[in-house]
Design a protein around this motif. Structure first.
Motif, short mmCIF file in Angstrom:
data_model
loop_
_atom_site.label_atom_id
_atom_site.label_comp_id
_atom_site.label_asym_id
_atom_site.label_seq_id
_atom_site.Cartn_x
_atom_site.Cartn_y
_atom_site.Cartn_z
N UNK A 80 0.84 -1.19 0.00
CA UNK A 80 0.00 0.00 0.00
C UNK A 80 0.88 1.24 0.00
N UNK A 81 1.91 1.24 0.84
CA UNK A 81 2.83 2.38 0.87
C UNK A 81 3.58 2.50 -0.46
N UNK A 82 3.98 1.37 -1.01
CA UNK A 82 4.70 1.39 -2.29
C UNK A 82 3.81 1.96 -3.39
N UNK A 83 2.52 1.57 -3.37
CA UNK A 83 1.60 2.08 -4.39
C UNK A 83 1.43 3.59 -4.23
N UNK A 151 0.54 3.25 16.04
CA UNK A 151 -0.44 2.15 16.02
C UNK A 151 -1.60 2.49 15.09
N UNK A 152 -2.06 3.72 15.13
CA UNK A 152 -3.18 4.12 14.28
C UNK A 152 -2.79 4.09 12.81
N UNK A 158 -3.37 -1.54 7.51
CA UNK A 158 -4.05 -2.84 7.47
C UNK A 158 -5.42 -2.73 6.80
N UNK A 159 -6.16 -1.69 7.16
CA UNK A 159 -7.48 -1.49 6.56
C UNK A 159 -7.36 -1.28 5.05
N UNK A 160 -6.38 -0.50 4.64
CA UNK A 160 -6.17 -0.28 3.20
C UNK A 160 -5.74 -1.56 2.51
#
Length: 169
Positions: A80-83, A151-152, A158-160
């Motif tokens: 997700x971060x890479x995208x 944590x948030x 995780x949700x993404x």
């Protein structure tokens, strides 16, 4: 070496069937069967004969599957971060037109999913991914701790990652 070949011939189908039941994926089961026997060869000196060879091999297979799941989870959540990074890169003149379109499409898809996140996940994810704020700075913005921000942000990722399949983009 002949003993190892005999072990493979005797138990490979059983291990593969076990992995098919575990994974529900024949291709993955075949790959993990190979990994299982590779790990078994590496650790054959630890087999003590207290259980059946098939049980020992299935334990190795189960651990190979769990390791695979851990790697997949890590790859998926970091993707997700890479995208985001891929999408945030401004297409250069050196990019082919197709690459620029894919980058833009990825950015749009990721941003749609980000904006469907509930607060504070959406804002924290954007503060971290877009503005590159530290967790300490994000915590200060929300009058919370650095650990809360960390944590948030992790929960937002995780949700993404649950919503975004990197193979579909």
């Amino acid at each position: 070496m002949e003993d190892l070949n005999e072990i493979y011939k005797s138990y490979a189908d059983e291990v593969k069937r076990f992995l098919i039941c575990l994974t529900s994926n024949v291709d993955l089961a075949e790959e993990l069967t190979q990994e299982t026997f590779y790990q078994a060869v590496k650790s054959i000196h630890r087999y003590n004969g207290k259980c059946k060879m098939s049980v020992w091999l299935c334990q190795i297979a189960k651990h190979s599957y769990y390791n695979f799941l851990k790697k997949e989870k890590n790859l998926h959540s970091t993707s997700v971060e890479n995208m985001m990074q891929m999408g945030l890169d401004i297409p250069s003149n050196n990019d082919l037109p197709d690459v620029a379109v894919i980058k833009r499409s990825t950015l749009i898809s990721v941003h749609k999913e980000i904006h469907q996140l509930q607060e504070p996940y959406r804002e924290i994810f954007l503060l971290r991914a877009s503005l590159h704020l530290s967790f300490k700075e994000i915590g200060e913005i929300f009058n919370k701790s650095e650990n809360w921000a960390r944590v948030t942000f992790y929960r937002a990722k995780l949700k993404l990652s649950e919503r975004i399949d990197p193979h579909e983009l």
